[in-house]
Write an enzyme that holds these catalytic residues in place. Structure first.
Site, PDB file in Angstrom:
ATOM      1  N   HIS A  43      57.592  28.536  28.744  1.00 36.49           N
ATOM      2  CA  HIS A  43      58.138  27.124  28.305  1.00 36.49           C
ATOM      3  C   HIS A  43      57.199  26.651  28.458  1.00 36.49           C
ATOM      4  CE1 HIS A  43      62.043  27.564  28.122  1.00 36.49           C
ATOM      5  NE2 HIS A  43      62.304  27.777  29.321  1.00 36.49           N
TER       6      HIS A  43
ATOM      7  N   ASP B 215      57.273  21.412  27.930  1.00 37.10           N
ATOM      8  CA  ASP B 215      57.962  22.246  27.166  1.00 37.10           C
ATOM      9  C   ASP B 215      57.354  23.190  25.949  1.00 37.10           C
ATOM     10  OD1 ASP B 215      60.286  25.139  27.106  1.00 37.10           O
ATOM     11  OD2 ASP B 215      61.521  23.282  29.045  1.00 37.10           O
TER      12      ASP B 215
ATOM     13  N   GLU C 133      62.939  31.935  32.647  1.00 36.66           N
ATOM     14  CA  GLU C 133      62.860  32.093  31.142  1.00 36.66           C
ATOM     15  C   GLU C 133      61.621  32.717  30.725  1.00 36.66           C
ATOM     16  OE1 GLU C 133      66.852  29.825  29.609  1.00 36.66           O
ATOM     17  OE2 GLU C 133      65.248  28.917  29.682  1.00 36.66           O
TER      18      GLU C 133
END
Length: 536
Positions: free
Chosen positions: A237, A168, A300
């Site tokens: 990420h 991440d 995301e």
């Protein structure tokens, strides 16, 4: 009082005495299960639970014409029989057998001696094939020893998938020999944010698993019939990877591993070299993880850098794509094709529905139920990971002294009410695409193994029942069985949340969580809903 609840449980007359004279007999195909059970029971009995023949005074493990994860357990005064469809079923039968013992038998180093087990007959099998937990070791690293302990706790609850979130913005946690800077640089950050909106703590944080560590973890889990599914998140990420290899990003300036939370703006570029880089990474990942499922995230991913990137815009024009959402879909397709060619299946979060879904992809649906419904009806397998029901980083009450005051309240009762098959799919043939579900333990604000205990348990016990047992819910019955189960967790050293709230040493007041702004929260949900409906 078994957790999760068996399909059929009957009490019978009499008791079986488990002592140092008890023998263990097993079909050769169940030798590994027998070895595990011997290791668990020998300290309890004070003897070695020596190999024996089926008959009086013996625990017998055998095979029968059952589903692979199904079992029958019969405890009678003259012996114990576990018949199963395969090693997994025998293992689950052995776990149920352990729960018939006093809770103290779960404690390591417990004094050995005779134990009386009630005579029972159990017939059992899981409802869903995918019964998982997502463990985020990227935000806060978890040592190998603590990870093995968590695998044991999953096994007690008959969960069978550990989804490891290995990369991440805040850290890269797996050794990749071809690209050593991923761990040399990407596995450490200078400091971490305290709470969701707090100050920086000034303390370095990091760690990673060597490839030998990974092999040990995977083998340890496999002996407990748990599949480890790795996640290498992309194209968002990815700040830790970009910090290690700046050519993967869209900026000309170096960046550091992130120490703050939320959705980062730094994402991968869409150059051929970057795609090749991550295929090389996955080459090593596939060697370490035999799982047929490999997660590449896809969640995301802000598109701001792509909108201003000449390279990304050129790629959109060359491919005749409509926009940046379709560019992400194209990017994910590259890895779907790569994995399919190697006999693996891509798993991605439900954002991969936006812009077009990769043909063979499995959707991990986390934003309520819409993603699960859309994916299933389009013929794609689904794992229900609904944040509104099974995200264990969410707070457990409105109390000010909750140690992780984040998100909306998600109580034990809320988790127990979770139904993996969305209401819109019930009675629809597409419901067959729901493989099961996963609970999520995201660790932005969970900074220790003790906090994981507190946030995961006993909610994980409630979740385990939703994916193992039938669709009926009996909250009073579950709570009665949980009352018998909590002493087992005590014996295992699990620092779970008590019904009355955090104990004095579990509180951590004054840590800021997500701002409680109902309008902002609703706006977020509305945006998710709009995106997913458009994808349908």
């Amino acid at each position: 009082m078994i957790v999760p609840k068996p399909a059929r449980f009957e009490t019978r007359l009499g008791r079986f005495v488990l002592d140092r004279e008890t023998a263990l007999a097993a079909d050769p195909a169940l030798g590994e299960v027998a070895a595990w059970l011997r290791g668990e029971l020998s300290p309890v009995t004070g003897g070695q639970l020596l190999p024996g023949r089926p008959g009086p005074g013996t625990i017998t493990l055998g095979l029968d014409d059952l589903a692979p994860e199904a079992y029958r357990l019969t405890v009678a005064p003259d012996g114990i029989e576990i018949d199963a469809g395969g090693p997994a079923g025998a293992f689950y039968g052995a776990q149920t057998l352990r729960q018939l013992m006093p809770a103290a038998a779960f404690r390591r180093g417990a004094a050995g001696g005779p134990l009386e087990l009630p005579a029972v007959h159990v017939q059992d099998a899981p409802r869903f094939a995918w019964r998982g937990a997502i463990l985020d070791v990227a935000r806060h690293f978890m040592t190998k020893g603590d990870l093995l302990r968590f695998i044991d706790l999953m096994a007690v609850h008959k969960l069978n998938v550990l989804h490891l979130h290995l990369s991440d913005d805040q850290g890269w946690r797996i050794e990749i020999k071809r690209y050593p800077r991923l761990t040399e640089v990407g596995s450490w950050r200078k400091e971490s944010q305290v709470g969701w909106m707090g100050e920086m703590d000034g303390r370095p944080h990091g760690g990673y698993y060597t490839q030998d560590d990974v092999r040990e973890i995977v083998a340890y889990a496999a002996r407990r019939h748990i599949r480890v599914v790795p996640e290498i998140d992309l194209p968002g990420h990815t700040q830790a990877a970009i910090a290690a290899y700046p050519e993967l990003g869209n900026l000309d300036t170096p960046i550091e591993v992130s120490g703050t939370w939320g959705i980062g703006s730094n994402v991968l570029n869409v150059e051929d070299a970057t795609i090749a880089f991550f295929k090389n990474v996955l080459d090593e990942v596939l060697e370490l993880f035999p799982s047929p499922y490999i997660c590449v995230g896809g969640d995301e991913c802000p598109k701001d850098q792509w909108r201003t990137s000449p390279s990304a815009q050129r790629r959109i024009r060359e491919l005749g794509l409509r926009d940046e959402d379709e560019l992400q879909s194209w990017f994910i397709h590259q890895f779907d094709d790569y994995l399919a060619a190697r006999g693996r299946r891509l798993v991605g979060w439900d954002e991969i529905l936006e812009g077009g879904l990769a043909p063979g992809a499995v959707v991990a649906s986390w934003r309520a139920d819409l993603g699960a419904v859309a994916a299933a009806r389009s013929g794609h397998d689904v794992i229900n990971c609904a944040n509104t029901s099974v995200y264990f980083d969410y707070r457990q009450s409105e109390r000010d002294d909750e140690p992780v005051p984040f998100g909306t309240v998600l109580t034990l009762d809320d988790v127990y009410a979770f139904e993996p098959v969305p209401a819109e799919l019930r009675g629809d043939p597409a419901a067959a695409h729901v493989l099961g579900a996963q609970c999520g333990i995201w660790t932005e604000l969970i900074d220790s193994n003790r906090r994981i205990d507190y946030m995961a348990f006993p909610r994980l016990a409630a979740f385990a029942e939703t994916v193992w047992s039938g669709p009926e819910r009996d909250l009073p019955g579950f709570r009665a069985r949980l009352a018998a189960h909590l002493p087992r967790l005590d014996a295992l050293g699990v620092e779970y949340r008590h019904e009355s709230g955090p104990l004095p040493w579990q509180t951590r007041p004054g840590v800021p969580g997500r701002p409680e702004d109902p309008d902002a929260w609703q706006a977020t949900i509305d945006a998710w809903t709009s995106n997913l409906r458009n994808a349908r």
